[in-house]
Design a protein around this motif. Structure first.
Motif, PDB file in Angstrom:
ATOM      1  N   ALA A 181       0.865  -1.182   0.000  1.00 47.26           N
ATOM      2  CA  ALA A 181       0.000   0.000   0.000  1.00 47.26           C
ATOM      3  C   ALA A 181       0.898   1.227   0.000  1.00 47.26           C
ATOM      4  N   VAL A 182       0.540   2.229  -0.787  1.00 47.96           N
ATOM      5  CA  VAL A 182       1.285   3.483  -0.823  1.00 47.96           C
ATOM      6  C   VAL A 182       0.327   4.577  -0.377  1.00 47.96           C
ATOM      7  N   LEU A 183       0.621   5.207   0.749  1.00 41.66           N
ATOM      8  CA  LEU A 183      -0.289   6.192   1.323  1.00 41.66           C
ATOM      9  C   LEU A 183       0.226   7.605   1.076  1.00 41.66           C
ATOM     10  N   VAL A 227       4.044  -1.126   3.727  1.00 40.26           N
ATOM     11  CA  VAL A 227       3.366   0.155   3.514  1.00 40.26           C
ATOM     12  C   VAL A 227       4.432   1.192   3.166  1.00 40.26           C
ATOM     13  N   LEU A 228       4.208   1.916   2.085  1.00 41.64           N
ATOM     14  CA  LEU A 228       5.105   3.017   1.723  1.00 41.64           C
ATOM     15  C   LEU A 228       4.398   4.326   2.044  1.00 41.64           C
ATOM     16  N   LEU A 229       5.120   5.230   2.681  1.00 41.60           N
ATOM     17  CA  LEU A 229       4.524   6.506   3.085  1.00 41.60           C
ATOM     18  C   LEU A 229       5.016   7.602   2.157  1.00 41.60           C
ATOM     19  N   ALA A 230       4.175   8.019   1.250  1.00 43.20           N
ATOM     20  CA  ALA A 230       4.462   9.160   0.382  1.00 43.20           C
ATOM     21  C   ALA A 230       4.259  10.436   1.209  1.00 43.20           C
ATOM     22  N   PRO A 231       4.573  11.601   0.634  1.00 37.97           N
ATOM     23  CA  PRO A 231       4.496  12.825   1.448  1.00 37.97           C
ATOM     24  C   PRO A 231       3.138  13.057   2.125  1.00 37.97           C
ATOM     25  N   GLY A 232       3.208  13.695   3.302  1.00 40.38           N
ATOM     26  CA  GLY A 232       1.999  14.138   3.989  1.00 40.38           C
ATOM     27  C   GLY A 232       1.424  13.171   4.997  1.00 40.38           C
ATOM     28  N   CYS A 233       2.072  12.025   5.186  1.00 41.06           N
ATOM     29  CA  CYS A 233       1.525  11.058   6.149  1.00 41.06           C
ATOM     30  C   CYS A 233       2.010  11.353   7.565  1.00 41.06           C
ATOM     31  N   ALA A 234       1.193  10.965   8.529  1.00 38.21           N
ATOM     32  CA  ALA A 234       1.587  11.048   9.931  1.00 38.21           C
ATOM     33  C   ALA A 234       2.576   9.929  10.241  1.00 38.21           C
ATOM     34  N   ASP A 235       3.092   9.949  11.460  1.00 33.85           N
ATOM     35  CA  ASP A 235       4.045   8.946  11.915  1.00 33.85           C
ATOM     36  C   ASP A 235       3.270   7.725  12.439  1.00 33.85           C
TER      37      ASP A 235
END
Lengths: 277, 277
Positions: free
Chosen positions: A129-131, A155-163
């Motif tokens: 999943a890329v969020l 899970v990949l965290l693209a810009p703007g995600c929380a920690d």
């Protein structure tokens, strides 16, 4: 000699003065805002036996536990061989330390673990999943829980995600943020790694033209999900191979992002589950 | 003469003494515990323009509104022709009345509507959810939101469910508890009506032997869902035609009940959506 958990009975020895590892649990409502911890973003904290078990089975190095006797006893098997203090006390003293009443009876603290290597992660995975912009800690936690249940490997965290390691996310995820590996990066970093490893990119959007099941036959699938409300950015939509739509009743608001993720993860299916039902 | 909403500017006339329809919004945190209201279970309360709009389009007879000028203005079209008072004031006075700060800027109260006829409901529907023991107001609200989005035409409440019209359920459902009709009953009442209308009954359980998509071709499907944790009772499982399973990664806890519902609703599909994606 085999290390053993050090039981510290606060009823017998009293509450230790600072500095002590008991400080990990002091004023817990501020635990996510301590810049002095490794990584500069606070400790990892697990609440309740289920989540503490996941923490102890995770790559996050445990530091200490605090709990009522019954809960610490329940964790005896997991604590065996662990060289950390386990502070044991009653619920009232626990509430004094933590700063509020906590009805799960046990807490564990851990340091942050090294960030996994993106290439190695994608080489081992088949569903990710890329969020983008998922900045709500509960939604983020729910996404990890759903990802873990439905066979999403990373899970990949693209810009703007929380920690994902904020206390609330850890709790809402039922500890699965400690189990499903994640890496943050720019869109450029993430997409070039996904391409290099042969992933097909499906972006979830109400304007999509295929259902998520259309991606089920691909050996490697990355599902891009944006926050409830704004959805994915134009940049993210432009990067995807397919625009994927969950068909909904006209006029109804979109689903919560974690729910949309679950529906899509299930429809795409995963070799980690025995089929996609 | 066409009725018109009566704008009552609290800044000009002052806060009226009780009894007044403004009482509907006083001490809002206790709004679900007022036995003096029709049905004996409190008023129906909607928060925010999106949910207030759904309330005004629902069968629930509106009683009054309270809001800041900007929000009341946004609702002008829906308020046209409505014979109720709309109390207009500033955010501080609103917080005084309500008992806490409310950042949605507008509230509406309504009486409960007559319970729909179960037979008529099932005759008109093709996809229904049957809930047992769902006593968490947030889960219940989320289930209604997911049901509305994914083409579930009605919700049946078997024993042990909370009241979908509690304020928190209304809010979490985004107002869809006011839109998706529901009826409560005993298992005997509900199942005999479902049978009489030709529904196939699928019970969601980790011990199921078919996926939800196996029910997609049935003209009428009832999906039985139990609360997270206990799941469906033995009685409920015995009543079903099929035991339906959402395939999950071994060792991971079950999904949240509202999420499981969404996955199953989507996989079963509905004529109300343009396909099941």
């Amino acid at each position: 000699m085999r290390p053993v958990v050090r039981i510290v009975d606060l009823g017998a020895v009293g509450v230790p003065a600072s500095p002590s590892l008991l400080d990990d649990f002091r004023d817990l409502s501020r635990a996510d805002r301590r810049p002095d911890r490794p990584g500069g973003r606070g400790l990892v904290l697990a609440e309740g036996t289920v989540v503490v078990r996941r923490l102890l089975a995770s790559p996050y190095p445990p530091r200490a536990l605090l709990g009522v006797p019954r809960r610490i006893d329940e964790l005896a098997a997991e604590l065996d061989g662990l060289d950390v203090p386990a502070f044991v006390t009653d619920a009232a003293t626990m509430a004094d330390v933590v700063g509020f009443h906590l009805n799960r009876g046990v807490l564990a603290s851990a340091d942050r673990a090294p960030v996994p290597d993106l290439g190695a992660l994608l080489a081992a995975a088949t569903r990710v999943a890329v969020l983008e912009g998922v900045n709500d800690h509960e939604n983020l936690g729910s996404l990890f829980r759903n990802a873990a249940a439905l066979g999403v490997d990373a899970v990949l965290l693209a810009p703007g995600c929380a920690d994902p390691l904020y206390r609330r996310s850890v709790r809402v995820s039922m500890g699965h943020v400690l189990r499903v590996p994640f890496v943050a990066g720019t869109w450029e970093e993430l997409v070039s790694a996904l391409r290099a490893h042969g992933y097909v990119l499906g972006a979830l959007t109400p304007a999509g033209d295929v259902g998520p099941a259309a991606l089920a036959d691909h050996p490697r699938v990355a599902l891009l999900l944006g926050a409830e409300g704004p959805g994915l950015s134009a940049e993210a939509l432009a990067l995807a191979d397919h625009r994927v739509r969950i068909t909904m009743v006209p006029g109804v608001d979109s689903l919560n992002v974690a729910t949309a993720g679950a529906v899509a993860f299930h429809a795409v299916g995963s070799p980690s589950t025995a089929g996609c039902g």
